[in-house]
Design a protein around this motif. Structure first.
Motif, PDB file in Angstrom:
ATOM      1  N   THR A  71       3.638  -8.078  -1.984  1.00 17.89           N
ATOM      2  CA  THR A  71       3.632  -8.971  -3.147  1.00 17.89           C
ATOM      3  C   THR A  71       4.407 -10.260  -2.888  1.00 17.89           C
ATOM      4  OG1 THR A  71       5.585  -7.914  -4.080  1.00 17.89           O
ATOM      5  CG2 THR A  71       3.454  -7.021  -4.743  1.00 17.89           C
ATOM      6  N   SER A  72       4.779 -10.512  -1.656  1.00 21.82           N
ATOM      7  CA  SER A  72       5.652 -11.651  -1.371  1.00 21.82           C
ATOM      8  C   SER A  72       5.029 -12.986  -1.759  1.00 21.82           C
ATOM      9  CB  SER A  72       6.056 -11.662   0.099  1.00 21.82           C
ATOM     10  OG  SER A  72       4.902 -11.708   0.924  1.00 21.82           O
ATOM     11  N   GLY A  73       3.783 -13.223  -1.403  1.00 22.30           N
ATOM     12  CA  GLY A  73       3.154 -14.507  -1.708  1.00 22.30           C
ATOM     13  C   GLY A  73       2.997 -14.747  -3.197  1.00 22.30           C
ATOM     14  N   ILE A  74       2.491 -13.757  -3.909  1.00 24.13           N
ATOM     15  CA  ILE A  74       2.266 -13.929  -5.346  1.00 24.13           C
ATOM     16  C   ILE A  74       3.584 -14.017  -6.111  1.00 24.13           C
ATOM     17  CG2 ILE A  74       2.028 -11.488  -5.957  1.00 24.13           C
ATOM     18  CD1 ILE A  74      -0.328 -12.375  -7.785  1.00 24.13           C
ATOM     19  N   GLU A  75       4.605 -13.329  -5.627  1.00 20.54           N
ATOM     20  CA  GLU A  75       5.911 -13.418  -6.285  1.00 20.54           C
ATOM     21  C   GLU A  75       6.505 -14.815  -6.153  1.00 20.54           C
ATOM     22  OE1 GLU A  75       8.883 -10.081  -6.407  1.00 20.54           O
ATOM     23  OE2 GLU A  75       7.532  -9.300  -4.860  1.00 20.54           O
ATOM     24  N   LYS A  76       6.294 -15.459  -5.009  1.00 26.95           N
ATOM     25  CA  LYS A  76       6.819 -16.807  -4.834  1.00 26.95           C
ATOM     26  C   LYS A  76       6.154 -17.786  -5.797  1.00 26.95           C
ATOM     27  CE  LYS A  76       8.472 -16.517  -0.154  1.00 26.95           C
ATOM     28  NZ  LYS A  76       8.435 -17.031   1.190  1.00 26.95           N
ATOM     29  N   LEU A  77       4.906 -17.545  -6.134  1.00 24.34           N
ATOM     30  CA  LEU A  77       4.194 -18.430  -7.055  1.00 24.34           C
ATOM     31  C   LEU A  77       4.423 -18.076  -8.523  1.00 24.34           C
ATOM     32  CD1 LEU A  77       0.772 -18.873  -5.247  1.00 24.34           C
ATOM     33  CD2 LEU A  77       2.426 -20.655  -5.721  1.00 24.34           C
ATOM     34  N   PHE A  78       4.428 -16.784  -8.854  1.00 23.65           N
ATOM     35  CA  PHE A  78       4.424 -16.371 -10.255  1.00 23.65           C
ATOM     36  C   PHE A  78       5.578 -15.464 -10.656  1.00 23.65           C
ATOM     37  CE2 PHE A  78      -0.067 -17.024  -9.074  1.00 23.65           C
ATOM     38  CZ  PHE A  78      -0.335 -18.096  -9.906  1.00 23.65           C
ATOM     39  N   GLY A  79       6.485 -15.149  -9.745  1.00 28.37           N
ATOM     40  CA  GLY A  79       7.633 -14.305 -10.061  1.00 28.37           C
ATOM     41  C   GLY A  79       7.230 -12.878 -10.396  1.00 28.37           C
ATOM     42  N   SER A  80       7.923 -12.274 -11.354  1.00 28.98           N
ATOM     43  CA  SER A  80       7.679 -10.864 -11.676  1.00 28.98           C
ATOM     44  C   SER A  80       6.303 -10.639 -12.288  1.00 28.98           C
ATOM     45  CB  SER A  80       8.766 -10.339 -12.618  1.00 28.98           C
ATOM     46  OG  SER A  80       8.721 -11.038 -13.837  1.00 28.98           O
ATOM     47  N   LEU A  81       5.747 -11.647 -12.962  1.00 24.84           N
ATOM     48  CA  LEU A  81       4.398 -11.520 -13.508  1.00 24.84           C
ATOM     49  C   LEU A  81       3.384 -11.297 -12.378  1.00 24.84           C
ATOM     50  CD1 LEU A  81       2.524 -11.734 -15.998  1.00 24.84           C
ATOM     51  CD2 LEU A  81       2.371 -14.178 -15.522  1.00 24.84           C
ATOM     52  N   GLY A  82       3.554 -12.020 -11.288  1.00 24.33           N
ATOM     53  CA  GLY A  82       2.680 -11.848 -10.132  1.00 24.33           C
ATOM     54  C   GLY A  82       2.826 -10.475  -9.506  1.00 24.33           C
ATOM     55  N   ARG A  83       4.057  -9.994  -9.431  1.00 28.50           N
ATOM     56  CA  ARG A  83       4.297  -8.654  -8.860  1.00 28.50           C
ATOM     57  C   ARG A  83       3.596  -7.590  -9.692  1.00 28.50           C
ATOM     58  NH1 ARG A  83       6.977  -5.703  -5.425  1.00 28.50           N
ATOM     59  NH2 ARG A  83       7.964  -3.754  -6.018  1.00 28.50           N
ATOM     60  N   ARG A  84       3.711  -7.683 -11.019  1.00 29.21           N
ATOM     61  CA  ARG A  84       3.033  -6.705 -11.883  1.00 29.21           C
ATOM     62  C   ARG A  84       1.525  -6.753 -11.685  1.00 29.21           C
ATOM     63  NH1 ARG A  84       6.920  -8.283 -15.962  1.00 29.21           N
ATOM     64  NH2 ARG A  84       5.353  -9.670 -16.843  1.00 29.21           N
ATOM     65  N   PHE A  85       0.977  -7.947 -11.540  1.00 30.29           N
ATOM     66  CA  PHE A  85      -0.458  -8.077 -11.292  1.00 30.29           C
ATOM     67  C   PHE A  85      -0.844  -7.393  -9.987  1.00 30.29           C
ATOM     68  CE2 PHE A  85      -3.888 -10.482  -9.177  1.00 30.29           C
ATOM     69  CZ  PHE A  85      -4.913 -10.205 -10.055  1.00 30.29           C
ATOM     70  N   ALA A  86      -0.075  -7.637  -8.929  1.00 30.63           N
ATOM     71  CA  ALA A  86      -0.390  -7.063  -7.623  1.00 30.63           C
ATOM     72  C   ALA A  86      -0.271  -5.539  -7.621  1.00 30.63           C
ATOM     73  CB  ALA A  86       0.530  -7.657  -6.559  1.00 30.63           C
ATOM     74  N   LEU A  87       0.724  -5.025  -8.309  1.00 26.42           N
ATOM     75  CA  LEU A  87       0.959  -3.580  -8.284  1.00 26.42           C
ATOM     76  C   LEU A  87      -0.144  -2.776  -8.965  1.00 26.42           C
ATOM     77  CD1 LEU A  87       4.820  -3.390  -8.777  1.00 26.42           C
ATOM     78  CD2 LEU A  87       3.503  -3.020  -6.690  1.00 26.42           C
ATOM     79  N   GLN A  88      -0.961  -3.416  -9.771  1.00 22.88           N
ATOM     80  CA  GLN A  88      -2.057  -2.676 -10.399  1.00 22.88           C
ATOM     81  C   GLN A  88      -3.117  -2.251  -9.382  1.00 22.88           C
ATOM     82  OE1 GLN A  88      -3.838  -5.137 -13.377  1.00 22.88           O
ATOM     83  NE2 GLN A  88      -4.857  -6.447 -11.910  1.00 22.88           N
ATOM     84  N   PHE A  89      -3.090  -2.824  -8.191  1.00 22.65           N
ATOM     85  CA  PHE A  89      -4.058  -2.465  -7.162  1.00 22.65           C
ATOM     86  C   PHE A  89      -3.565  -1.347  -6.244  1.00 22.65           C
ATOM     87  CE2 PHE A  89      -5.022  -6.748  -8.468  1.00 22.65           C
ATOM     88  CZ  PHE A  89      -6.373  -6.617  -8.752  1.00 22.65           C
ATOM     89  N   ARG A  90      -2.317  -0.913  -6.429  1.00 21.31           N
ATOM     90  CA  ARG A  90      -1.751   0.149  -5.606  1.00 21.31           C
ATOM     91  C   ARG A  90      -2.368   1.487  -6.001  1.00 21.31           C
ATOM     92  NH1 ARG A  90       4.527   0.640  -5.664  1.00 21.31           N
ATOM     93  NH2 ARG A  90       4.095   0.810  -7.866  1.00 21.31           N
ATOM     94  N   LYS A  91      -2.673   2.290  -5.011  1.00 17.46           N
ATOM     95  CA  LYS A  91      -3.236   3.621  -5.241  1.00 17.46           C
ATOM     96  C   LYS A  91      -2.164   4.652  -4.948  1.00 17.46           C
ATOM     97  CE  LYS A  91      -7.249   2.038  -6.159  1.00 17.46           C
ATOM     98  NZ  LYS A  91      -7.643   1.920  -7.516  1.00 17.46           N
ATOM     99  N   SER A  92      -2.138   5.719  -5.735  1.00 17.88           N
ATOM    100  CA  SER A  92      -1.082   6.718  -5.571  1.00 17.88           C
ATOM    101  C   SER A  92      -1.423   7.765  -4.515  1.00 17.88           C
ATOM    102  CB  SER A  92      -0.806   7.399  -6.913  1.00 17.88           C
ATOM    103  OG  SER A  92      -1.988   7.991  -7.393  1.00 17.88           O
TER     104      SER A  92
END
Length: 160
Positions: free
Chosen positions: A100-121
């Motif tokens: 999530t490094s790239g999206i976090e640099k652009l959008f902060g924690s909102l970007g991280r939350r967006f990226a984490l929705q694609f993680r599979k358990s």
């Protein structure tokens, strides 16, 4: 949130007005803005690495377009399309390797939350893939280069 990089038109107008005040470097600003959009698209396409051959033509979904056109200038948007596979390639699906490094640099924690929705358990599923970032880090890097180029242009305009 659709994966894209946008420059807010209201903020664009503020910067544009500042250029007017320091000597009318609007054309330079417009050229640099377009260059930033093109460079982001080109670098993202170069770094795009799907698991197998790109049979769907996903790489061609990475594009930029003019979102506002006026006599004085334009604003641009760089997008990667709406296919969720594009996000899976960007962020990965493994719990321990999601990037999530790239999206976090652009959008902060909102970007991280967006990226984490694609993680599979379940790590044993076929969708288990390592992150191969191609878009957000390039967008961030190009935004930083754009800022530096604009600082140089402003300094040159002020010196005149």
């Amino acid at each position: 949130m659709k994966p894209s990089m946008k420059i807010n038109p209201a903020e664009l107008k503020k910067v544009y007005d500042k250029f007017k005040a320091v000597g009318g470097a609007q054309e330079e600003f417009h050229k640099e803005l377009k260059k930033a959009a093109q460079n982001t698209r080109d670098k993202a396409r170069n770094d795009f690495k799907p698991r197998s051959k790109d049979k769907k033509g996903l790489k061609s979904n990475i594009r930029y377009r003019t979102i506002r056109r006026k006599k004085a200038g334009s604003a641009y948007e760089v997008t990667i399309g709406s296919d969720p596979v594009m996000a899976y390639i960007e962020f990965g699906t493994r719990t321990e390797t999601i990037d999530t490094s790239g999206i976090e640099k652009l959008f902060g924690s909102l970007g991280r939350r967006f990226a984490l929705q694609f993680r599979k358990s379940n790590a044993k599923k076929f969708t288990n893939r390592k992150a191969k970032p191609y878009f957000y880090m390039n967008a961030y890097n190009e935004l930083e280069k754009f800022k530096k180029r604009m600082q140089q242009k402003i300094a040159q305009a002020v010196r005149k």
